[in-house]
Design an enzyme around this catalytic site. Structure first.
Site, PDB file in Angstrom:
ATOM      1  CB  CYS A 110     -44.128   9.109 -43.676  1.00 57.10           C
ATOM      2  SG  CYS A 110     -42.332   9.191 -43.570  1.00 57.10           S
ATOM      3  CB  CYS A 117     -30.014   6.717 -45.817  1.00 61.82           C
ATOM      4  SG  CYS A 117     -29.777   8.499 -46.050  1.00 61.82           S
ATOM      5  CB  CYS A 121     -27.963  11.373 -39.491  1.00 63.15           C
ATOM      6  SG  CYS A 121     -28.166  12.455 -40.921  1.00 63.15           S
ATOM      7  CB  CYS A 124     -30.777   8.213 -38.826  1.00 64.33           C
ATOM      8  SG  CYS A 124     -31.990   7.711 -40.052  1.00 64.33           S
ATOM      9  N   GLY A 169     -33.986   7.231 -46.669  1.00 66.54           N
ATOM     10  CA  GLY A 169     -33.251   7.767 -47.808  1.00 66.54           C
ATOM     11  C   GLY A 169     -33.165   9.278 -47.833  1.00 66.54           C
ATOM     12  CD  GLU A 170     -31.252  14.086 -48.505  1.00 68.36           C
ATOM     13  OE1 GLU A 170     -31.522  14.118 -47.298  1.00 68.36           O
ATOM     14  OE2 GLU A 170     -31.761  14.895 -49.326  1.00 68.36           O
ATOM     15  CB  SER A 201     -37.687  15.562 -44.841  1.00 65.80           C
ATOM     16  OG  SER A 201     -36.755  15.717 -43.793  1.00 65.80           O
ATOM     17  CB  SER A 224     -32.486  16.953 -41.301  1.00 65.83           C
ATOM     18  OG  SER A 224     -33.697  16.290 -41.563  1.00 65.83           O
ATOM     19  CG  LEU A 225     -29.948  23.344 -38.762  1.00 71.29           C
ATOM     20  CD1 LEU A 225     -29.320  23.593 -40.122  1.00 71.29           C
ATOM     21  CD2 LEU A 225     -30.476  24.664 -38.183  1.00 71.29           C
ATOM     22  CG  HIS A 226     -30.635  16.937 -37.040  1.00 69.50           C
ATOM     23  ND1 HIS A 226     -31.992  17.001 -36.872  1.00 69.50           N
ATOM     24  CD2 HIS A 226     -30.419  16.037 -38.046  1.00 69.50           C
ATOM     25  CE1 HIS A 226     -32.579  16.172 -37.732  1.00 69.50           C
ATOM     26  NE2 HIS A 226     -31.652  15.589 -38.458  1.00 69.50           N
TER      27      HIS A 226
HETATM   28  N1  SAH Z   1     -32.846  12.197 -45.417  1.00 70.96           N
HETATM   29  C1  SAH Z   1     -33.904  13.111 -45.150  1.00 70.96           C
HETATM   30  C2  SAH Z   1     -35.261  12.472 -44.950  1.00 70.96           C
HETATM   31  C3  SAH Z   1     -35.368  11.229 -44.139  1.00 70.96           C
HETATM   32  S1  SAH Z   1     -35.234  11.358 -42.389  1.00 70.96           S
HETATM   33  C4  SAH Z   1     -33.541  13.976 -43.978  1.00 70.96           C
HETATM   34  O1  SAH Z   1     -32.500  13.786 -43.386  1.00 70.96           O
HETATM   35  O2  SAH Z   1     -34.283  14.914 -43.669  1.00 70.96           O
HETATM   36  C5  SAH Z   1     -36.638  12.267 -41.848  1.00 70.96           C
HETATM   37  C6  SAH Z   1     -36.442  12.914 -40.489  1.00 70.96           C
HETATM   38  O3  SAH Z   1     -36.475  11.928 -39.439  1.00 70.96           O
HETATM   39  C7  SAH Z   1     -35.111  13.632 -40.382  1.00 70.96           C
HETATM   40  O4  SAH Z   1     -35.272  14.879 -39.774  1.00 70.96           O
HETATM   41  C8  SAH Z   1     -34.341  12.677 -39.495  1.00 70.96           C
HETATM   42  O5  SAH Z   1     -33.290  13.330 -38.874  1.00 70.96           O
HETATM   43  C9  SAH Z   1     -35.399  12.182 -38.544  1.00 70.96           C
HETATM   44  N2  SAH Z   1     -35.031  10.971 -37.815  1.00 70.96           N
HETATM   45  C10 SAH Z   1     -34.317   9.924 -38.263  1.00 70.96           C
HETATM   46  N3  SAH Z   1     -34.146   9.012 -37.273  1.00 70.96           N
HETATM   47  C11 SAH Z   1     -34.767   9.497 -36.179  1.00 70.96           C
HETATM   48  C12 SAH Z   1     -34.949   9.022 -34.844  1.00 70.96           C
HETATM   49  N4  SAH Z   1     -34.466   7.843 -34.446  1.00 70.96           N
HETATM   50  N5  SAH Z   1     -35.651   9.791 -33.986  1.00 70.96           N
HETATM   51  C13 SAH Z   1     -36.171  10.977 -34.382  1.00 70.96           C
HETATM   52  N6  SAH Z   1     -36.040  11.464 -35.628  1.00 70.96           N
HETATM   53  C14 SAH Z   1     -35.339  10.751 -36.520  1.00 70.96           C
END
Ligand code: SAH
Length: 355
Positions: A110, A117, A121, A124, A169-170, A201, A224-226
């Protein structure tokens, strides 16, 4: 990023033609450039001394004129479950993380695409302090080379089989360098990772998703929908105000159609926020019959943040609703808890300690 004036350039940062010119300047034939690049990219050599197919005197002059990498591995932490975390120090002293995750016959790495970033979110760790700076293409690639060198030093029993751009990062907000890195990572004459073994991702940057499909990077996409509704998603992912649920889901379907690859919706489960039966039902509406898999990720606690993962029974009930609707769903196991392997936590600790 340009090298500071006192430092020689890194092989990873030079275009093949520039490396040839540099070697010609050292009185060397052009084919030496190919030899050096093969050592660096194919065999993950970490020093010129290891390039024993080159004459000794050349190895020494290369050591003065060039560096192999611009970054170095500052810390290696090994979890009891086999996960290995690399804290990588960039040339300007900033840090990013890369994590090696062995799983059966697979070994997944990974990697990060930015320091910090900009997306923020709410749950994160990577976004807590915003964006520090994007990575250059060679800084993204070097994380893979460091990991391969480490696996080789561990006896070579494992090789990297899969790569996920899921670290800090994104990636689609750092599109140019990320796309250039993908090209280098897939280059059959170099690192040679197949597109099917790479997953990017994204939080759902719609233009970037379309561009990736159009520019012929048939890699796997995770989105990353969430949350399945705009009200909830905007609370969790502030960028939802710009790219809403319907738009992100539509872009995901377009990506699947154009590339022939399935898309995965990532869904971090946060107790009391996005884990109800009703939300599972709405998520199934979005995923059903759309070449979309769902990856449920119970929240990994982050120091200082108020969120909690749901109880295991809630996770089970949520996934059961999706499964009943015929959606392919996977619950991600926690890995590397004992080494802060989750999402930007090791770097934050290092920075807080003022290291
Ligand atoms: N910016 C991109 C890639 C990096 S994050 C994205 O948002 O997809 C990779 C994944 O890890 C994302 O799905 C993110 O939401 C998740 N993630 C970040 N922090 C987390 C945490 N504390 N617990 C579980 N998943 C987390």
């Amino acid at each position: 990023m340009a090298a500071s004036p006192s430092l020689p350039p890194a092989v990873t940062s030079l275009a093949p033609g520039d490396l040839e010119s540099l070697l010609e300047g050292l009185g060397q034939p052009r084919f030496r450039a190919r030899q050096v690049r093969e050592s660096v990219f194919r065999r993950a050599a970490a020093s010129f001394g290891e390039m024993t197919d080159l004459p000794q005197a050349l190895r020494e002059s290369l050591g003065r004129a060039l560096r192999v990498h611009s970054s170095s591995v500052e810390t290696v932490r090994r979890s009891k479950d086999g996960t290995v975390k690399l804290l990588v120090r960039l040339e300007d002293g900033r840090r990013v993380e890369a994590v090696i995750i062995p799983e059966g016959r697979r070994t997944t790495l990974c990697i990060s695409t930015e320091v910090g970033c900009p997306v923020r979110c709410v749950f994160c760790a990577s976004g807590l302090e915003g964006l520090v700076r994007p990575l250059a293409a060679h800084e993204i690639v070097e994380q893979v080379l460091h990991a391969r060198a480490l696996l080789a030093a561990d006896g070579g029993k494992r090789n990297l089989t899969n790569l996920v751009l899921m670290g800090m990062g994104e990636p689609l907000l750092n599109y140019g360098p990320t796309a250039e890195a993908l090209k280098a990572l897939r280059d059959p004459a170099g690192i040679g990772l197949g597109a099917r073994r790479i997953t990017l991702s994204t939080v759902g940057i719609v233009e970037g998703m379309d561009r990736l499909a159009e520019e012929g990077h048939p890699i796997n996409l995770a989105v990353s929908l969430h949350a399945p509704d705009d009200a909830t998603r905007t609370r969790i992912v502030p960028l939802n105000a710009r790219y809403g649920v319907a738009e992100v889901a539509a872009a995901s379907r377009r990506y699947a159609r154009k590339t022939g690859r399935d898309v995965t919706f990532e869904y971090v489960l946060l107790a009391g926020l996005n884990d109800t039966d009703a939300q599972a039902g709405l998520l199934a509406d979005l995923a059903e019959g759309a070449h979309v898999n769902v990856n449920l990720i119970p929240f990994n606690r982050v120091e200082g943040l108020p969120y909690e993962p749901p109880a295991p029974e809630r996770v089970e009930a949520f996934s059961a609703i999706l499964r009943k609707r015929g959606v392919a769903v996977h619950v991600r196991r926690r890995r590397g808890d004992d080494i802060d392997a989750a999402c930007g936590q090791l770097r934050l600790k290092a920075e807080k300690a003022g290291a």
